[in-house]
Design an enzyme around this catalytic site. Structure first.
Site, PDB file in Angstrom:
ATOM      1  N   GLU A 168      -1.765  -0.948   1.668  1.00  0.00           N
ATOM      2  CA  GLU A 168      -3.035  -0.905   0.922  1.00  0.00           C
ATOM      3  C   GLU A 168      -3.482  -2.270   0.410  1.00  0.00           C
ATOM      4  OE1 GLU A 168      -5.706   1.737   0.871  1.00  0.00           O
ATOM      5  OE2 GLU A 168      -3.720   2.629   0.811  1.00  0.00           O
ATOM      6  N   THR A 216      -6.623   7.506   6.560  1.00  0.00           N
ATOM      7  CA  THR A 216      -6.917   8.334   5.394  1.00  0.00           C
ATOM      8  C   THR A 216      -7.220   9.791   5.750  1.00  0.00           C
ATOM      9  OG1 THR A 216      -7.907   6.372   4.426  1.00  0.00           O
ATOM     10  CG2 THR A 216      -8.325   8.396   3.293  1.00  0.00           C
ATOM     11  N   ARG A 244      -4.124   5.049  -7.190  1.00  0.00           N
ATOM     12  CA  ARG A 244      -4.238   3.921  -6.257  1.00  0.00           C
ATOM     13  C   ARG A 244      -2.959   3.081  -6.286  1.00  0.00           C
ATOM     14  NH1 ARG A 244      -6.962   2.380  -1.776  1.00  0.00           N
ATOM     15  NH2 ARG A 244      -7.903   0.333  -1.872  1.00  0.00           N
TER      16      ARG A 244
HETATM   17  N1  GLU Z   1      -7.812   1.684   2.286  1.00  0.00           N
HETATM   18  C1  GLU Z   1      -9.070   2.360   2.382  1.00  0.00           C
HETATM   19  C2  GLU Z   1      -9.743   2.476   1.046  1.00  0.00           C
HETATM   20  O1  GLU Z   1      -9.087   2.632   0.066  1.00  0.00           O
HETATM   21  C3  GLU Z   1      -8.882   3.735   2.844  1.00  0.00           C
HETATM   22  C4  GLU Z   1      -8.270   3.732   4.148  1.00  0.00           C
HETATM   23  C5  GLU Z   1      -9.270   3.969   5.148  1.00  0.00           C
HETATM   24  O2  GLU Z   1      -9.882   5.028   5.179  1.00  0.00           O
HETATM   25  O3  GLU Z   1      -9.420   3.028   5.896  1.00  0.00           O
HETATM   26  O4  GLU Z   1     -10.915   2.429   1.002  1.00  0.00           O
END
Ligand code: GLU
Length: 577
Positions: free
Chosen positions: A433, A394, A86
């Site tokens: 993120e 993602t 992460r």
């Molecule tokens: N940032 C999202 C998460 O870590 C993932 C990105 C997404 O699928 O929107 O849950």
């Protein structure tokens, strides 16, 4: 699972056979993974090589500028491991991360927060690939990157998804000189069917192959990343203010991948292994299934069954939003949340009808179920349910090999296109993120130096009572959790085969007024029945883009990808049946 029906239609999205399997969102990436398996690589090698290819062909969903979570089953030692790659907040981060420095108001989410240097966390993907290969693979990073280098250099045909994702981001991408030059040739998204290559990304992958991860975390790529975050490469007059961030070379140098145990969720004789904190994915799907375990969904009228799923999702999200955050910063009451007695009390809150649209259900109190010998002395009042937006980008991929090892891997840049900033000369987008933090403190998921923002990613591997191994996951921000829980319900309660479970319509309730559904579901008998029970249904163009596989005890494998969503994915096996 052993006697489940197999899909009869030949399709790129379904493959059945032996010797190894790969499913990703992209045909070229799946082929790269299969080629690695055919040359004797294992599931970890195939996952990293395919992921590097996804970083070329689907650069807006995931890549080396972002992070992710990998769940690995090692057959020989019968172990499940997770790798946490992460992104991490820079040391300079404060709880004011997303406030306007002048007005102290929260910055608008789109585009100010998501397209800023402030949103960029230290990318974890490169080190996660290297750790996965070093610990559990057979290839070197240099070997695993070769097919992706060739792909970035020789180019590939632009498909509808690629062009569409650029078009979605056109105004944002146009704000950065580097991104505009790479993805908006002539000011427009590349045409569907045209050839696209990325020599800068090929050069970057080659540097990684020749010099190893140090070039990314300590060398020339590190310097370029820090410079980009601190001095975003904007055009002369960007259409919105682009705030710089505080990520430094020291932040990159200090980054570590964490090896963590998986979450473990028993469900009707199956055991599901998924990603623990700082992802809320495994724990929240576990809470949903833990609540559902008190009901016989398979024997229920389908409308009643999906009503129960919706209400379990609502309760689980209330707890997720109140309690979950980076475990290195927050004492998350995991044991309490998972305890059978706590789930029993929460189950008693499941209503027969949907609550009124303006109701957000309150979180429960798992603390009395913790049995801590030395409890926290702080009296924590869970915050009001959050209305903060969460992104939806993602990608997910799954691999298995001839030895029975399995990988389930979700990785991301957060938004489609991440922060929108391509690192000058290196051809990859940086993540945004840190927008996954809750920007208002106090909150378990508030921004802090070195902290990892709470995720929803839920790469999952499951073991069936008959001895089958299953792997599945999805993109889609917080809908990842409801997609993965819905896949488990369709596979386990309703006995669907993996391809059918992936193709089935989805719904998603996250303690908000409306329940999102795949467009069309609202017209069906179940949709009408749910409306009669008071559910407000919000049709969405699509929810998630899952892939999965099944390995049977005799070694037979079925791999499956989306037939439609996000343009459809591709599944292959080493030796088709
Ligand atoms: N940032 C999202 C998460 O870590 C993932 C990105 C997404 O699928 O929107 O849950």
């Amino acid at each position: 699972m052993t006697n489940l029906p197999l899909a009869s239609q030949p399709s790129l999205a379904i493959a059945q056979g032996r010797g190894g399997a790969v499913a990703t969102v992209d045909e070229r990436a799946t082929q790269v993974g299969i080629d690695v398996l055919k040359r004797g690589g294992n599931a970890v090698d195939a996952a990293v090589a395919a992921a590097a290819a996804v970083g070329v062909t689907d650069p807006f969903s995931a890549g080396i500028g972002g992070g992710g979570f990998m769940v690995i089953y090692l057959k020989q030692s019968d172990r499940l491991i997770t790798l946490d790659g992460r992104e991490q907040a820079p040391a300079s981060t404060t709880v004011e991360l997303f406030r306007d420095p002048e007005t102290e108001e929260l910055l608008p989410f789109w585009p100010h927060r998501i397209s800023s240097g402030r949103a960029v966390g230290v990318p974890g993907t490169v080190l996660e690939w290297a750790e996965a290969l070093n610990r559990y693979g057979t290839l070197s990073l240099a070997e695993a990157l070769q097919p992706a280098i060739a792909l970035a250099e020789s180019g590939f045909e632009v498909d509808h998804t690629f062009a569409h994702q650029v078009a979605l981001n056109q105004s944002r991408f146009a704000a950065f000189t580097t991104t505009r030059a790479l993805y908006l040739p002539g000011g427009q998204p590349p045409a569907v069917g045209s050839r696209f290559s990325n020599p800068d990304l090929a050069h970057t992958y080659r540097l990684l192959a020749e010099q190893g991860v140090n070039t990314f975390y300590r060398g020339q790529i590190a310097a370029a990343i820090a410079r980009t975050v601190q001095h975003p490469p904007t055009v002369a007059e960007p259409p919105f203010p682009v705030l710089p961030g505080g990520l430094t070379l020291t932040d990159l140098d200090r980054y570590e991948v964490r090896v963590r145990p998986p979450t473990v969720t028993p469900y009707r004789g199956y055991t599901l292994y998924s990603m623990g904190l700082p992802s809320s994915g495994g724990l929240t799907t576990g809470s949903i299934l833990g609540l559902l375990a008190g009901f016989d969904l398979g024997a229920s009228d389908p409308t009643k069954a999906w009503h129960t799923v919706i209400e379990a999702e609502r309760l689980a999200f209330a707890d997720r939003n109140a309690y979950l955050g980076d475990p290195e910063y927050v004492d998350v009451p995991v044991a309490g949340l998972q305890s059978a007695a706590y789930l029993q009390t929460r189950r008693s809150h499941l209503p027969d009808r949907a609550p009124a649209v303006d109701i957000r259900v309150a979180p429960g109190n798992p603390l009395p179920y913790q049995n801590d010998p030395s409890p926290s002395l702080t009296t924590y009042q869970p915050p009001a349910p959050s209305t903060e937006p969460e992104g939806g980008s993602t990608t997910h991929l799954v691999t298995s090999d001839r030895w029975g090892n399995i990988v389930s891997y979700t990785f991301t840049l957060e938004s489609i296109g991440g922060s929108g900033m391509v690192v000058p000369g290196y051809g990859f987008l940086l993540n945004n993120e840190l927008t996954d933090f809750d920007p208002v403190a106090p909150h378990p998921n508030a921004p802090e130096p070195g902290k990892r923002p709470r995720s929803s990613m839920a790469p999952t591997i499951a073991h069936s009572p008959q001895g089958d191994w299953l792997a599945f996951g999805s993109p889609g921000g917080p809908t990842i959790i409801t997609t993965v829980a819905g896949l488990a319900v369709n596979l386990i309660d309703f006995g669907l085969a993996m391809p059918e479970a992936i193709a089935a319509p989805r719904l998603s309730q996250r303690n908000t007024g409306t329940t999102q559904v795949d467009s069309g579901l609202e017209q069906t008998a179940i949709g009408q029945g749910l409306r009669a029970l008071g559910h407000e249904l919000e049709p969405m163009a699509e929810i998630g883009a899952a892939v999965g596989l099944v390995v049977r005890p005799d070694g037979e494998m079925i791999a499956a990808a989306e037939p439609q969503r996000r343009g459809g994915g591709v599944a292959m096996v080493v030796r088709p049946q």
